[in-house]
Design an enzyme around this catalytic site. Structure first.
Site, PDB file in Angstrom:
ATOM      1  N   ASP A  32       0.848  -1.162   0.195  1.00  8.08           N
ATOM      2  CA  ASP A  32       0.182   0.085  -0.434  1.00  8.08           C
ATOM      3  C   ASP A  32       0.963   1.471  -0.106  1.00  8.08           C
ATOM      4  O   ASP A  32       1.717   1.488   0.848  1.00  8.08           O
ATOM      5  CB  ASP A  32      -0.844   0.402   1.645  1.00  8.08           C
ATOM      6  CG  ASP A  32      -2.399   0.477   0.687  1.00  8.08           C
ATOM      7  OD1 ASP A  32      -1.874   1.813   0.369  1.00  8.08           O
ATOM      8  OD2 ASP A  32      -2.873   0.962   2.327  1.00  8.08           O
TER       9      ASP A  32
ATOM     10  N   ASN B  91       1.370   3.053  -3.100  1.00 11.15           N
ATOM     11  CA  ASN B  91       2.160   3.461  -3.931  1.00 11.15           C
ATOM     12  C   ASN B  91       1.282   4.789  -5.145  1.00 11.15           C
ATOM     13  O   ASN B  91       1.377   6.146  -5.364  1.00 11.15           O
ATOM     14  CB  ASN B  91       1.889   2.786  -5.875  1.00 11.15           C
ATOM     15  CG  ASN B  91       1.975   1.702  -5.447  1.00 11.15           C
ATOM     16  OD1 ASN B  91       3.118   1.458  -4.043  1.00 11.15           O
ATOM     17  ND2 ASN B  91       1.481   0.740  -5.650  1.00 11.15           N
TER      18      ASN B  91
ATOM     19  N   ASN C 281     -10.157  -2.809  -6.691  1.00 10.78           N
ATOM     20  CA  ASN C 281      -9.392  -2.238  -7.592  1.00 10.78           C
ATOM     21  C   ASN C 281      -9.660  -1.901  -8.588  1.00 10.78           C
ATOM     22  O   ASN C 281      -9.565  -0.730  -8.816  1.00 10.78           O
ATOM     23  CB  ASN C 281      -8.143  -2.890  -7.273  1.00 10.78           C
ATOM     24  CG  ASN C 281      -7.403  -2.675  -6.496  1.00 10.78           C
ATOM     25  OD1 ASN C 281      -5.840  -3.190  -5.863  1.00 10.78           O
ATOM     26  ND2 ASN C 281      -7.659  -1.661  -5.719  1.00 10.78           N
TER      27      ASN C 281
ATOM     28  N   ARG D 195     -11.279   1.325  -9.664  1.00 11.44           N
ATOM     29  CA  ARG D 195     -10.537   3.093 -10.066  1.00 11.44           C
ATOM     30  C   ARG D 195     -10.391   3.612 -10.655  1.00 11.44           C
ATOM     31  O   ARG D 195     -11.417   2.586 -12.178  1.00 11.44           O
ATOM     32  CB  ARG D 195      -8.289   1.998  -9.250  1.00 11.44           C
ATOM     33  CG  ARG D 195      -8.548   2.236  -8.039  1.00 11.44           C
ATOM     34  CD  ARG D 195      -7.558   1.612  -7.353  1.00 11.44           C
ATOM     35  NE  ARG D 195      -7.490   1.417  -5.842  1.00 11.44           N
ATOM     36  CZ  ARG D 195      -6.714   2.073  -5.660  1.00 11.44           C
ATOM     37  NH1 ARG D 195      -4.930   2.494  -6.157  1.00 11.44           N
ATOM     38  NH2 ARG D 195      -6.148   1.567  -4.376  1.00 11.44           N
TER      39      ARG D 195
END
Ligand code: FPP
Length: 264
Positions: free
Chosen positions: A32, A34, A80, A83
């Site tokens: 986690d 980035n 994800n 996103r």
């Protein structure tokens, strides 16, 4: 003394059969930070993922050098997909590049690749690259790199429940005979031991739908280091912290010591 004082633990399989090794056999990492790494530098989020992908390569090599046997990386969660489109596309491309480039290193270090998660929903080029890398590394025995891709623990449990129910309906499992050990054979992680240590980077203290059942007895380490900055030294420090902890698997400290003395 209560009647069940000396009864074996209900989940006896969770207690290790030998001295818990100073080095965890299986380390699982929630990578986690980035996005924040990029944001702090005024860079696009994808640049953070690119740097994170470099860290994946460095930590994969480092973990096996440090004696870890299984390394699971939470590379893309089932959530994800929500996103921004560009970020999802960028992550998929990075994954494809990683798989292509990493094959030589996996060969050199004799590491096999496995995945957990609903990988059939990944884009075709990633699926092809995955299948090729998994096949090319299948006979490697020095260690196992597990990529969690389109992974979510709740999806995994639902998949296992459906597979188990189908096995009961087909007569391959006895009705009413479900134990954790039987059920675990239907999880995506059937071929992988439970994690001993779960690390999450970036200062967040959440599990985020990662290996919920498998980490029942894992040690957790939360580090403030953002994933692109995470180094071999950070990993070695986490392993040292792990080695100092006493894992009791629901027993008392004295019972655990007795158990380990008997076995040694
Ligand atoms: C979390 O950071 C990280 C991810 C959602 C993806 C992890 C992907 C990589 C490390 C690179 C590609 C993977 C491989 C295997 C090559 P975040 O974006 O949630 O960070 P933030 O919380 O700071 O926004």
């Amino acid at each position: 003394m209560s009647a069940h004082r000396n009864a074996p633990p209900r989940n006896a399989a969770a207690v290790p059969a030998a001295t818990p090794a100073a080095v965890p056999a299986h380390v699982a990492i929630i990578m986690d930070g980035n996005g924040r790494w990029a944001q702090q530098r005024g860079l696009p989020r994808l640049e953070g993922h690119r740097r994170g992908s470099r860290t994946v390569r460095a930590i994969t090599t480092a973990a096996f050098e440090l004696g870890v046997r299984y390394l699971t990386l939470y590379a893309f969660s089932a959530e994800n997909w929500n996103r921004p489109r560009d970020e999802v596309g960028g992550l998929m491309r990075l994954l494809e590049i990683f798989l292509r480039r990493e094959l030589a290193t996996l060969r050199k270090n004799q590491i096999r690749l496995l995945t957990i998660g609903r990988s059939d929903a990944l884009p075709a080029p990633v699926r092809r690259q995955l299948a090729a890398t998994i096949a090319a590394t299948a006979a490697h025995t020095r260690g196992t790199l597990v990529l969690a891709l389109n992974y979510g623990s709740r999806d995994e449990i639902a998949d296992a429940a459906n597979a188990y129910a189908a096995a009961v309906a087909a007569g391959r499992e006895p009705p009413g005979g479900c134990t954790w050990e039987t059920f675990a054979r239907y999880l995506h992680t059937a071929a992988i031991p439970d994690p001993d240590l779960v690390i999450r980077t970036s200062g967040e203290s959440r599990v985020s739908n990662f290996l919920l059942m498998q980490s029942a007895y894992a040690e957790f380490i939360f580090t403030p280091v953002l994933w692109p900055d995470f180094t071999k030294e950070n990993l070695a420090a986490a392993l040292e912290t792990y080695a100092r902890r006493e894992r009791r698997f629901g027993l008392t400290s004295e019972q655990m010591k007795e158990k380990l003395e008997i076995r040694n």
